[in-house]
Scaffold this active site. Structure first.
Site, short mmCIF file in Angstrom:
data_model
loop_
_atom_site.label_atom_id
_atom_site.label_comp_id
_atom_site.label_asym_id
_atom_site.label_seq_id
_atom_site.Cartn_x
_atom_site.Cartn_y
_atom_site.Cartn_z
N GLY A 173 0.82 -1.20 0.00
CA GLY A 173 0.00 0.00 0.00
C GLY A 173 0.86 1.25 0.00
O GLY A 173 2.00 1.23 -0.49
N ASP A 202 -8.35 -0.82 2.03
CA ASP A 202 -8.86 0.55 2.18
C ASP A 202 -9.21 1.20 0.84
O ASP A 202 -9.95 2.17 0.79
CB ASP A 202 -7.83 1.43 2.89
CG ASP A 202 -7.41 0.87 4.23
OD1 ASP A 202 -8.20 0.10 4.81
OD2 ASP A 202 -6.30 1.19 4.70
N ARG A 229 -9.20 3.32 7.44
CA ARG A 229 -8.33 4.46 7.80
C ARG A 229 -8.98 5.80 7.44
O ARG A 229 -10.09 6.06 7.81
CB ARG A 229 -6.97 4.31 7.11
CG ARG A 229 -6.02 3.47 7.87
CD ARG A 229 -4.61 3.72 7.48
NE ARG A 229 -4.42 3.86 6.06
CZ ARG A 229 -3.28 4.15 5.49
NH1 ARG A 229 -2.21 4.31 6.24
NH2 ARG A 229 -3.16 4.27 4.19
O1 F6P Z 1 -4.57 -0.38 5.84
C1 F6P Z 1 -5.28 -1.55 6.16
C2 F6P Z 1 -5.79 -1.49 7.57
O2 F6P Z 1 -6.50 -2.68 7.84
C3 F6P Z 1 -6.64 -0.27 7.91
O3 F6P Z 1 -7.95 -0.36 7.41
C4 F6P Z 1 -6.53 -0.24 9.40
O4 F6P Z 1 -6.74 1.07 9.88
C5 F6P Z 1 -5.11 -0.69 9.65
O5 F6P Z 1 -4.71 -1.40 8.49
C6 F6P Z 1 -4.94 -1.56 10.86
O6 F6P Z 1 -3.60 -1.87 11.01
P1 F6P Z 1 -3.06 -2.99 12.02
O7 F6P Z 1 -3.24 -4.31 11.38
O8 F6P Z 1 -1.64 -2.62 12.24
O9 F6P Z 1 -3.89 -2.86 13.27
#
Ligand code: F6P
Length: 377
Positions: free
Chosen positions: A117, A142, A186
């Site tokens: 990403g 996202d 996000r």
């Molecule tokens: O970017 C993908 C995502 O799943 C977002 O939607 C979310 O805010 C974030 O990653 C969560 O990250 P982690 O897995 O570090 O909690």
């Protein structure tokens, strides 16, 4: 051009359905079309920095098309220019990009296919400047990556969210409750908007449109007056009230983007109960949205992206990210992608469809429809 190019592949950032489908397409296209050799780095850029990799053959990628996650592992903390190292119980950050270049050269690689990403693309833009030849492949649930109409992983997450909201729908109806379903995404509202439309939700709240609590409560009360004594709210984790802030669930010390969002729906539920006196319940879908087998759409998109990445590598069109534009696979320079997010814009057709369907977007529809009234960041 060398007869037999050698390519490296890595998956970086948060996982999503379809990563294995890309790896499979990269390996199969590289071997079948060009007789190339492929190695996969483990845990994103961390593997390149620490020289952790494995050779990938056709056998290694057989049977992985439908698997969620990534056979290579991933990391959303491994920025080669700002690499976290634990020292005396505290993280210090060091630039390990030269180490990554050295490992790349020592392995005799011609190109790196970086699947990821915005964080992975930003790191890749930097590594391109350091001389590594990179092709990017855009992933994220996202759907907020600049330069592509869609990332793979998004359709699968929308499908999972839609199934969940459908299930919440029937219990909301049975108990005459207000049900809030919070989805990831996000700072962009694509997931909330798409799963909201797909599941026929009543109110969608997205980060791009700060909501007004009175407008939401009016919509719920109107529905009740009209005999529809339940309401479904789909809210993106980055949504916030007008004049308010996003809810930060936790800070991850060693992550380039330290903020993890989540929990805005609890705040909203308390407000709705206070104003309407209607029982309001919350379901936060969280990481459920990142798991499971990719949808057919994502398997196809991921396969097209993976194959095209290898074709671009063969044509030496380095420094580009493959992209979906309309129905065609094209490409865009990685440096144009890095550091930019694609958000739901004001005149987005799906947003306008939601309005036509009678959905409340948390503010008066006239403010969204009139070009001058709302600035979407
Ligand atoms: O970017 C993908 C995502 O799943 C977002 O939607 C979310 O805010 C974030 O990653 C969560 O990250 P982690 O897995 O570090 O909690």
């Amino acid at each position: 051009m060398s007869e037999k190019m050698k390519i490296g592949v890595l998956t970086g950032g948060g996982d999503c359905p379809g990563l294995n489908a890309v790896i499979r397409a990269v390996v199969k296209t590289a071997i079948n079309d060009y007789g190339m050799e492929v190695v996969g780095f483990l845990d994103g850029y961390e593997g390149l920095i620490e020289n952790r990799y494995r050779k990938l053959t056709s056998n290694d990628v057989s049977g992985i098309l439908t698997l969620g996650g990534t056979i290579l592992g991933t990391s959303n903390r491994a920025d080669p220019f700002h690499f976290p190292v634990l020292q005396d119980d505290e993280y210090i950050y060091i630039d390990r990009s030269s180490q990554a270049v050295q490992n790349f050269e020592r392995l005799g690689l011609d190109v790196l296919i970086a699947i990821g990403g915005d964080g992975t693309m930003a790191a890749s833009a930097g590594m391109t400047k350091k001389g590594i030849q990179i092709i990017g492949v855009p992933k994220t649930i996202d759907n907020d990556l600049y330069g592509t109409d869609q990332t793979f992983g998004f359709d699968s997450a929308v499908t999972t969210a839609t199934e969940a909201i459908d299930k919440v729908h029937s219990t909301a109806q049975a108990h005459h409750r207000v049900m809030i379903v919070e989805v990831m995404g996000r700072y962009a509202g694509w997931l909330a908007l798409a799963s909201g439309v797909a599941s026929g939700g009543d109110i969608f709240l997205i980060p791009e449109i700060p909501y007004e609590i009175d407008v939401i409560c009016d919509k719920i009360k109107t529905r009740n007056r009209d005999g529809r004594n339940f309401s479904i709210i789909v809210i993106g984790e980055g949504a916030k009230p007008e004049g308010g802030e996003m809810v930060v669930k936790r800070l991850i010390a060693n992550s380039p983007d330290k903020i993890r969002l989540g929990g805005i729906s609890n705040q909203l539920a308390a407000q709705i109960e206070g104003i309407t006196t209607l029982e309001t319940r919350v379901t936060i879908l969280g990481h459920l949205l990142r798991g499971g087998t990719p949808t057919a759409f994502d398997r196809i998109l991921a396969s097209r992206f993976g194959s095209e990445a290898v074709h671009l590598a063969y044509q030496r069109k380095f420094g580009n990210m493959v992209a979906l534009q309309g129905n065609a696979i094209s490409s865009i320079p990685i440096e144009q992608v890095a550091g930019r997010l694609r958000k739901v814009e004001k005149q987005n057709p799906l947003l306008l469809t939601a309005i036509s369907l009678g959905t409340c977007l948390g503010i008066e529809n006239s403010k969204i429809l009139s070009p001058s009234e709302v600035t979407i960041p």
